[in-house]
Design a protein around this motif. Structure first.
Motif, PDB file in Angstrom:
ATOM      1  N   GLU A  82       0.871  -1.284  -0.073  1.00  7.14           N
ATOM      2  CA  GLU A  82      -0.069  -0.002   0.087  1.00  7.14           C
ATOM      3  C   GLU A  82       0.847   1.213   0.044  1.00  7.14           C
ATOM      4  O   GLU A  82       0.383   2.360  -0.125  1.00  7.14           O
ATOM      5  N   ALA A  83       2.215   1.223   0.294  1.00 10.93           N
ATOM      6  CA  ALA A  83       3.014   2.246   0.133  1.00 10.93           C
ATOM      7  C   ALA A  83       3.439   2.741  -1.390  1.00 10.93           C
ATOM      8  O   ALA A  83       3.910   3.836  -1.456  1.00 10.93           O
ATOM      9  N   LYS A  84       3.014   1.839  -2.283  1.00 10.16           N
ATOM     10  CA  LYS A  84       3.166   2.133  -3.813  1.00 10.16           C
ATOM     11  C   LYS A  84       2.195   3.179  -4.277  1.00 10.16           C
ATOM     12  O   LYS A  84       1.224   3.231  -3.627  1.00 10.16           O
ATOM     13  N   PRO A  85       2.497   3.940  -5.353  1.00  8.19           N
ATOM     14  CA  PRO A  85       1.578   4.987  -5.827  1.00  8.19           C
ATOM     15  C   PRO A  85       0.536   3.874  -6.467  1.00  8.19           C
ATOM     16  O   PRO A  85       0.723   2.691  -6.917  1.00  8.19           O
ATOM     17  N   TRP A  86      -0.510   4.461  -6.832  1.00  5.72           N
ATOM     18  CA  TRP A  86      -1.713   3.636  -7.274  1.00  5.72           C
ATOM     19  C   TRP A  86      -1.233   3.163  -8.770  1.00  5.72           C
ATOM     20  O   TRP A  86      -1.554   1.900  -9.029  1.00  5.72           O
ATOM     21  N   HIS A  87      -0.462   3.668  -9.692  1.00  5.65           N
ATOM     22  CA  HIS A  87      -0.332   3.236 -10.938  1.00  5.65           C
ATOM     23  C   HIS A  87       0.427   2.042 -10.811  1.00  5.65           C
ATOM     24  O   HIS A  87       0.691   1.090 -11.841  1.00  5.65           O
ATOM     25  N   GLN A  88       1.426   1.830  -9.851  1.00 11.29           N
ATOM     26  CA  GLN A  88       2.207   0.582  -9.625  1.00 11.29           C
ATOM     27  C   GLN A  88       1.440  -0.309  -8.598  1.00 11.29           C
ATOM     28  O   GLN A  88       1.603  -1.727  -8.622  1.00 11.29           O
ATOM     29  N   TYR A  89       0.436  -0.054  -7.804  1.00 11.78           N
ATOM     30  CA  TYR A  89      -0.448  -0.839  -7.013  1.00 11.78           C
ATOM     31  C   TYR A  89      -1.388  -1.734  -7.760  1.00 11.78           C
ATOM     32  O   TYR A  89      -1.413  -2.860  -7.506  1.00 11.78           O
ATOM     33  N   TYR A  90      -2.229  -0.880  -8.649  1.00 15.89           N
ATOM     34  CA  TYR A  90      -3.237  -1.630  -9.042  1.00 15.89           C
ATOM     35  C   TYR A  90      -3.103  -2.706 -10.124  1.00 15.89           C
ATOM     36  O   TYR A  90      -3.761  -3.793  -9.959  1.00 15.89           O
ATOM     37  N   PRO A  91      -2.375  -2.565 -10.679  1.00 14.21           N
ATOM     38  CA  PRO A  91      -1.773  -3.898 -11.634  1.00 14.21           C
ATOM     39  C   PRO A  91      -1.259  -5.290 -10.883  1.00 14.21           C
ATOM     40  O   PRO A  91      -1.615  -6.309 -11.425  1.00 14.21           O
ATOM     41  N   ILE A  92      -1.160  -4.896  -9.569  1.00 11.71           N
ATOM     42  CA  ILE A  92      -0.809  -6.232  -8.784  1.00 11.71           C
ATOM     43  C   ILE A  92      -2.117  -7.174  -8.750  1.00 11.71           C
ATOM     44  O   ILE A  92      -1.954  -8.458  -8.630  1.00 11.71           O
ATOM     45  N   PHE A  93      -3.131  -6.362  -8.606  1.00 10.64           N
ATOM     46  CA  PHE A  93      -4.530  -7.112  -8.342  1.00 10.64           C
ATOM     47  C   PHE A  93      -5.519  -7.137  -9.424  1.00 10.64           C
ATOM     48  O   PHE A  93      -6.221  -8.130  -9.535  1.00 10.64           O
ATOM     49  N   LEU A  94      -5.433  -6.370 -10.115  1.00  9.97           N
ATOM     50  CA  LEU A  94      -6.516  -6.223 -11.292  1.00  9.97           C
ATOM     51  C   LEU A  94      -5.907  -6.798 -12.607  1.00  9.97           C
ATOM     52  O   LEU A  94      -5.522  -6.057 -13.399  1.00  9.97           O
ATOM     53  N   THR A  95      -5.922  -8.110 -12.360  1.00 16.78           N
ATOM     54  CA  THR A  95      -5.330  -8.739 -13.675  1.00 16.78           C
ATOM     55  C   THR A  95      -6.383  -9.678 -14.258  1.00 16.78           C
ATOM     56  O   THR A  95      -7.626 -10.123 -13.535  1.00 16.78           O
ATOM     57  N   GLU A  96      -6.266 -10.049 -15.527  1.00 12.30           N
ATOM     58  CA  GLU A  96      -7.205 -11.033 -16.083  1.00 12.30           C
ATOM     59  C   GLU A  96      -7.232 -12.428 -15.526  1.00 12.30           C
ATOM     60  O   GLU A  96      -8.326 -13.045 -15.471  1.00 12.30           O
ATOM     61  N   LYS A  97      -5.997 -12.957 -14.884  1.00 16.10           N
ATOM     62  CA  LYS A  97      -5.788 -14.304 -14.203  1.00 16.10           C
ATOM     63  C   LYS A  97      -6.853 -14.087 -12.996  1.00 16.10           C
ATOM     64  O   LYS A  97      -7.795 -15.146 -12.583  1.00 16.10           O
ATOM     65  N   ARG A  98      -6.902 -13.076 -12.208  1.00 14.51           N
ATOM     66  CA  ARG A  98      -7.515 -12.809 -10.998  1.00 14.51           C
ATOM     67  C   ARG A  98      -9.162 -12.953 -11.412  1.00 14.51           C
ATOM     68  O   ARG A  98      -9.769 -13.479 -10.606  1.00 14.51           O
ATOM     69  N   LEU A  99      -9.505 -12.168 -12.533  1.00 10.99           N
ATOM     70  CA  LEU A  99     -10.915 -12.049 -12.788  1.00 10.99           C
ATOM     71  C   LEU A  99     -11.226 -13.534 -13.321  1.00 10.99           C
ATOM     72  O   LEU A  99     -12.542 -13.782 -12.795  1.00 10.99           O
TER      73      LEU A  99
END
Length: 331
Positions: free
Chosen positions: A71-88
């Protein structure tokens, strides 16, 4: 003379370091004695508490992990960790496989089904990554050796003792996150004790292996914190100039703004719609590579932050839940 000064300086530094170590050890010993006294008041014997402490091991990797959170990362580095096609894809499969349980939990606790599915997906990739740290060691390390939040984690360490006894958990094999969170939904001990439910009806509250209990417990957690089914969560804003917003960006405090306090001629809804401007709201800022992105967070967004107080986490959960909802309904 210069050589002597260096030796004296080195000796002074060594002695100072040794004194600091002695003080630190003394402080930890004092905390342990106080912990024993408190747990005896909670109904445990001196021997039980002493054994629990002695069975706990300090783990430096836990300190390293908590000082470098995602969570210390900026948003543009943070969200690609979670919002992925594999997770979807994994989330849609989990939703279809557990559709009846998810629908039942959503109805019973008045929670949107996609938020249940999103939480379990963000937390553990649907049970794939529940954590490899021994829970007892994680909470012991943070409770006695991580001063910024030691009081909080000592309380969780105490709750773990009660939880193990109440739910008859196997402490030797109990694994979780570096912060002591467990199971599909990553509940810390106090949350496990207060919000877990036996949704499968087998007489146990099992968040570690029982998907039905995990689904029901996540739904209950959101219900207990005030989630409003079908209501808005967050709305993207349009920032029309370089002037800073009139409202301050939310910094994890209780909601004290209304939407009307945040909206302004230079900060309006990106997509026009009618909303109640008197409802509680917060201003969210997401750091993008070229410019900051602003959102209006509403009551349901605040409820997500009761699970994890980071606005980045809450936004990732919300956006992932919207992806899940759109794909699930389309199929």
């Amino acid at each position: 003379m210069q050589f002597s000064t260096r030796i004296f300086g080195a000796l002074t530094l060594l002695i100072s370091s040794q004194i600091s170590c002695v003080h630190a050890a003394t402080d930890v010993d004092d905390l342990k004695q106080q912990f024993i006294a408190d747990q005896i008041k909670n109904g445990f014997s001196h021997q039980e508490v002493s054994d629990f402490l002695n069975q706990s091991t300090y783990n430096q990797a836990i300190i390293d992990a908590i000082t470098k959170p995602w969570e210390a990362k900026p948003w543009h580095q943070y969200y690609p960790i979670f919002l992925t096609e594999k997770r979807l894809e994994k989330g849609l499969a989990f939703w279809h496989e557990n559709a009846d349980t998810i629908a039942k939990a959503a109805d019973k606790y008045n929670v949107d089904p996609q938020i249940i599915v999103a939480i379990i997906g963000i937390e553990t990739f649907y049970g794939s990554y529940m954590g490899n740290y021994r829970v007892q060691d994680a909470l012991y390390t943070l409770g006695f050796y991580y001063s910024p939040r030691a009081t909080f984690f000592r309380k969780e360490y105490a709750n773990l003792m009660s939880l193990i006894k109440e739910e008859q958990l196997d402490n030797a094999t109990l694994k979780g996150s570096y912060a002591g969170a467990m199971g599909y939904g990553q509940f810390i001990p106090s949350s496990y004790r207060h919000y877990a439910v036996d949704f499968s009806g087998d007489g146990r509250r099992d968040l570690l292996t029982n998907k039905q209990d995990a689904i029901g417990s996540v739904a209950n957690y959101f219900h207990q914190h005030g989630w409003q089914r079908g209501e808005l969560v967050a709305l993207k804003l349009h920032h029309s100039d370089n002037k800073p917003p009139k409202a301050k960006v939310w910094t994890k405090e209780k909601l004290h703004y209304q939407a009307n306090d945040i909206l302004a001629p230079n900060l309006s809804l990106a997509t026009a719609r009618d909303i109640d401007i008197s409802q509680p709201a917060m201003l969210i800022k997401l750091e993008q590579p070229s410019e900051d992105e602003y959102w209006l967070g509403l009551k349901n967004f605040y409820v997500i932050t009761r699970y994890n107080r980071s606005p980045l986490y809450a936004m990732a959960v919300y956006q992932f839940s919207e992806q899940l909802k759109a794909e699930y309904n389309a199929k």
